[in-house]
Design a protein around this motif. Structure first.
Motif, PDB file in Angstrom:
ATOM      1  N   VAL A 829     -26.713  78.305  -5.085  1.00  0.00           N
ATOM      2  CA  VAL A 829     -25.886  78.348  -6.290  1.00  0.00           C
ATOM      3  C   VAL A 829     -24.503  78.893  -5.965  1.00  0.00           C
ATOM      4  N   SER A 830     -24.467  79.951  -5.181  1.00  0.00           N
ATOM      5  CA  SER A 830     -23.184  80.549  -4.807  1.00  0.00           C
ATOM      6  C   SER A 830     -22.320  79.564  -4.040  1.00  0.00           C
ATOM      7  N   ALA A 831     -22.915  78.873  -3.075  1.00  0.00           N
ATOM      8  CA  ALA A 831     -22.160  77.908  -2.277  1.00  0.00           C
ATOM      9  C   ALA A 831     -21.663  76.756  -3.146  1.00  0.00           C
ATOM     10  N   MET A 832     -22.522  76.308  -4.068  1.00  0.00           N
ATOM     11  CA  MET A 832     -22.146  75.207  -4.949  1.00  0.00           C
ATOM     12  C   MET A 832     -20.962  75.589  -5.832  1.00  0.00           C
ATOM     13  N   LEU A 833     -21.005  76.782  -6.431  1.00  0.00           N
ATOM     14  CA  LEU A 833     -19.906  77.214  -7.283  1.00  0.00           C
ATOM     15  C   LEU A 833     -18.627  77.412  -6.473  1.00  0.00           C
TER      16      LEU A 833
END
Length: 879
Positions: A829-833
């Motif tokens: 999720v962090s990488a996607m955001l």
């Protein structure tokens, strides 16, 4: 001989009588006869010993199927499906109630969209017949969809559509695959079914596909593999009420009581928008500058989507220069041309009954001007809840059971420990083996067999190169024998230049991988002979209007195909003989690598089958340059191509979007305006159109369309504006709502969307025991009652289990009960955001995002921010 057989049988179709006829309508029989006669030279002979109904079923399919399906699949595949359809009609209780025309067009056909074909109907029937036994037709539809959910769940992927069997084997599919699979399952038990598709939503940059099924005189809709307790219900109820166009393609020459959008010799496109949304019909008149009608003018009905006016429907005016269009109650840009002159106008369906377009523009004038267009989508409509709490609870329980069945199947695949054991057995790197095995999902046994065989042949290095260069989806549906064909056929050339990318690699476009290397053994070996052989292919683009990818072996079999199939045949022949061949990545031109080229000369050579490149060179189209300037605004500091702007070139009275990016920029920034126009962009001289648009949270687009000319040897400089409205909430970015995290107390990851449901939601990345996070959570606690009243999902994630364990919600008073806590265990999720929203430092927490079902982001906050909660709530109140 073939022509005689088909002519005799076509005559039999017209003279046959009695209740045993499969094709009962005389007009349909004549259409089938004409289709068979026109194709008689290249259609296969029918098998001996089949029944009259089986013959009619095969003839109906062969009369309308694209040439690719004739070339790539054997008659036995179609015969098995015809027999399965006739069996379902005979054995299912509703078989006698389905009208003949619905059976022919919505049960009998194998092809649904652009999927790879298979004989799944036979196995699906065996699994489903007892489950639907004794049910009404409507209840059987619900039951089949529950079975589909038991087999397949939504997962985004690339554009190649897996066969229904491959979806089941992999337990997943994107919406186009889920709907294709579900239609196949319904047809397997004799229920008429069709895939419904919105080519572009009007209120957001996305599209979707779902299913309609017929029961007792009525078409019902539902989400594929997403069973609800009742029919005519799905998560897309709300979006579909805002749809401008929803359509379906019907196999064959269909004559029904629904509006026909377009008709080809192979399929009929039908408008079904009225099934979902309020619609209106408008009349469009096309005139020249003298006021005279323009007979047979070409019209495009454009929906604003992905920063272009996508031609969702193309029509031709009648001899009086008029046509009609039925659509949802929103705005389209209607474009009309006679091939040279053009004109356009915004059409607001429901507000305008008529639109007159004057062809008062043409290229070559050198005129530069801008037009502001406010494109308003259909308004949100109320969705009806026809489900009781008891029905919902029972349905949720069923879905949980189905999840467990599917998860148990997935758990039966090769484990990491077994993959490591396999790696040690064959002498391969354990991580490499596990990566390909885990990616291959239900096809793991084929990949394991392929690696084992390759190791025994001493070709493990080439085998891993092959698995690395094909797509993820190839790993999930390619048999070991097909991979072995490419390994064994290519391995002798592994010292050749560009071996991995353009010799070993079997993939060209979105075709199903086939074992073409052995089939090409008899083909010529020199590049000159290969070019000549491919050039001799009989082109038949009109026989494949849907552009179903045709394999190289299919083209070889018939010596016929569309241009893309012909090109694929050339590439397959060249690669099979150790000659690198490709579509050039930037221009898309067909090329081969000249292995005899001397040092310092250009080794990649263009292949010009149709003389297009020669004509272009002879024309010597001069070029100029384009620079686009942009002043960052408070909402958009660097617009993105296909998100905020596009450039289109005029040809034949129509503007077509061109590809623009900066290959030297980082992947995430390659499509940004600052990267594309870091230096002047070289373009062919001519007329162009720059489209820019700001999407507001309510779906409205504030667009600017700028027409300009690029002159030879000169620079054109434009100032682009992203129109804004300070009084409205606008979309400021996108994210992936299917990104997964591990909810508190759970062992398996779950998507954000599966947690929050459809609609807007809040996503937060937090850091326990840190003041910026504590400050933000105190803001959230202060807004508890308002957020609970909003009643949308809030997902609050921590970076590790230890972080979550360290978090104490009681320290902040009372937080909203609508929060789901969890762990971003893999950092997905962090990488996607970070990537999608271009957040510079993902260690700067907290991050709060407000987004919706489609990933449209309307609020972002990162790090310490005074009043963050109230600022976020202000946006939420405006949604």
């Amino acid at each position: 001989m073939k022509k005689t057989l088909y002519t005799v049988f076509a005559a039999a179709l017209l003279t046959a009588c009695g209740s045993g006829q499969l094709i009962q309508d005389p007009q349909t029989r004549q259409s089938v006869e004409a289709g068979v006669e026109a194709r008689s030279v290249w259609l296969p002979e029918l098998p001996a010993g089949i029944t009259p109904q089986e013959k009619e079923g095969l003839q109906f399919l062969y009369a309308y199927m694209p040439v690719s399906d004739v070339a790539d699949y054997p008659t036995e595949l179609y015969l098995s499906n015809v027999r399965a359809s006739l069996k379902a009609e005979a054995e299912m209780p509703w078989g006698g109630t389905v009208p003949n025309d619905l059976f022919l067009h919505y049960v009998l056909p194998v092809r649904i969209n652009n999927e790879n074909l298979d004989t799944s109907r036979v196995t699906f029937y065996d699994e489903l017949k007892e489950r639907v036994k004794g049910l009404s037709m409507a209840d059987a539809i619900l039951e089949v969809n529950h079975w589909c959910h038991e087999k397949v769940i939504y997962t985004p992927s690339d554009g190649r559509t897996l066969s229904p069997s491959a979806c089941v084997r992999n337990a997943q599919g994107r919406c186009g695959e889920e709907s294709t699979f579900t239609v196949a399952a319904l047809r397997a038990v004799g229920i008429p079914a069709r895939q419904v598709y919105t080519p572009r939503w009007a209120h957001t940059d996305d599209n979707h596909a779902w299913v309609e099924a017929w029961a007792d005189g009525k078409w019902y809709y539902f989400g594929a593999c997403e069973p609800e307790p009742v029919l005519d219900m799905g998560w897309f109820d709300g979006p579909s009420k805002r749809g401008m166009l929803m359509h379906t393609k019907v196999f064959g020459n269909y004559v029904g009581d629904e509006e026909v959008i377009s008709q080809t010799p192979l399929y009929t496109e039908i408008n079904v928008t009225h099934n979902y949304a309020p619609v209106a019909t408008a009349t469009i008149a096309v005139k020249d500058t003298a006021g005279a009608p323009v007979p047979e003018a070409q019209l495009d009905f454009g929906i604003y989507n992905y920063a272009e006016f996508y031609p969702a429907v193309r029509k031709k005016a009648d001899r009086n220069g008029t046509t009609t269009m039925t659509a949802g109650l929103g705005d389209m840009l209607v474009w009309a041309t006679n091939g040279t002159d053009f004109g356009y106008g915004k059409l607001s369906f429901g507000k305008q009954d008529t639109l007159t377009i004057v062809l008062n523009r043409r290229g070559g004038t050198g005129e530069t001007y801008s037009v502001d267009l406010d494109i308003v989508p259909p308004a949100e409509g109320k969705t009806e809840n026809r489900v009781t709490p008891e029905q919902r609870a029972a349905n949720n329980m069923r879905m949980a059971q189905e999840d467990s069945i599917r998860n148990a199947y997935v758990a039966s695949w090769m484990t990491k420990a077994d993959a490591f054991a396999l790696a040690q057995k064959i002498g391969a790197d354990t991580t490499k083996v596990w990566n390909v095995i885990s990616t291959s999902r239900g096809n793991w046994a084929a990949i394991a067999q392929f690696l084992t065989d390759a190791a025994a042949q001493g070709q493990l290095d080439v085998a891993f190169d092959l698995l690395d260069v094909v797509s993820t989806k190839d790993l999930q549906d390619t048999p070991a024998a097909v991979l072995a064909d490419h390994l064994n056929g290519a391995a002798p050339y592994k010292e050749a230049p560009y071996f991995k990318e353009y010799i070993l690699n079997p993939r060209v476009g979105t075709e199903l991988l086939v074992p073409y290397r052995a089939a090409m053994a008899s083909e010529p070996s020199t590049i000159e002979e290969i070019i000549a052989k491919a050039k001799a292919v009989q082109l038949a683009d009109s026989l494949n209007p849907s552009r179903i990818p045709m394999s190289a072996t299919g083209v070889q079999k018939l010596n016929m195909g569309d241009k893309a199939g012909r090109d694929r045949y050339f590439i397959a022949m060249a690669r099979s003989k150790g000659i690198p061949a490709r579509y050039e990545p930037v221009t898309g031109r067909l090329q081969y690598y000249d292995l005899s080229a001397t040092c310092g000369t250009e080794a990649w050579k263009n292949v010009d089958f149709d003389g297009e490149l020669a004509a272009l060179a002879a024309a010597r189209v001069p070029r100029g340059t384009l620079t686009v300037n942009y002043t960052p605004s408070k909402h958009n500091d660097d617009p993105k191509y296909y998100s905020h702007f596009t450039v289109a070139k005029l040809k034949g009275g129509r503007y077509s979007t061109i590809e623009l990016s900066n290959p030297d920029a980082d992947m995430g920034a390659a499509g940004s305006l600052s990267a594309i126009f870091a230096r002047p962009v070289e373009l062919e001289e001519g007329d162009y159109m720059l489209v820019s648009g700001t999407r507001m949270a309510n779906g409205t687009v504030l667009s600017e369309v700028k027409f300009f000319t690029v002159e030879a040897g000169k620079q054109t400089t434009l100032d682009m504006t992203m129109r804004e409205d300070d009084d409205a909430v606008q979309v400021i970015g996108t994210m992936n709502p299917e990104a997964k995290f591990v909810p508190q107390g759970a062992s398996e990851p779950q998507s954000i969307l599966a947690t929050t449901g459809r609609g807007y939601f809040v996503l937060a990345l937090l850091e326990a025991k840190k003041e910026p996070t504590n400050h933000a959570l105190r803001d959230i606690a202060a807004l508890k009652s308002e957020l609970e009243q909003w009643n949308r999902g809030l997902v609050f994630l921590f970076g590790s289990e230890e972080q979550l364990a360290a978090f104490n919600a009681s320290e902040f008073g009372e937080l909203p009960k609508t929060i789901t806590y969890g762990v971003d265990k893999s950092g997905e999720v962090s990488a996607m955001l970070g990537q999608s929203l271009e957040l510079n430092n993902m260690n700067d927490l907290p991050v709060f995002v407000v987004a919706d079902t489609f990933g449209r982001v309307v609020f972002v906050s990162q790090g310490y921010r005074i009043g963050m909660g109230e600022q976020m709530m202000k946006v939420i109140r405006s949604l």
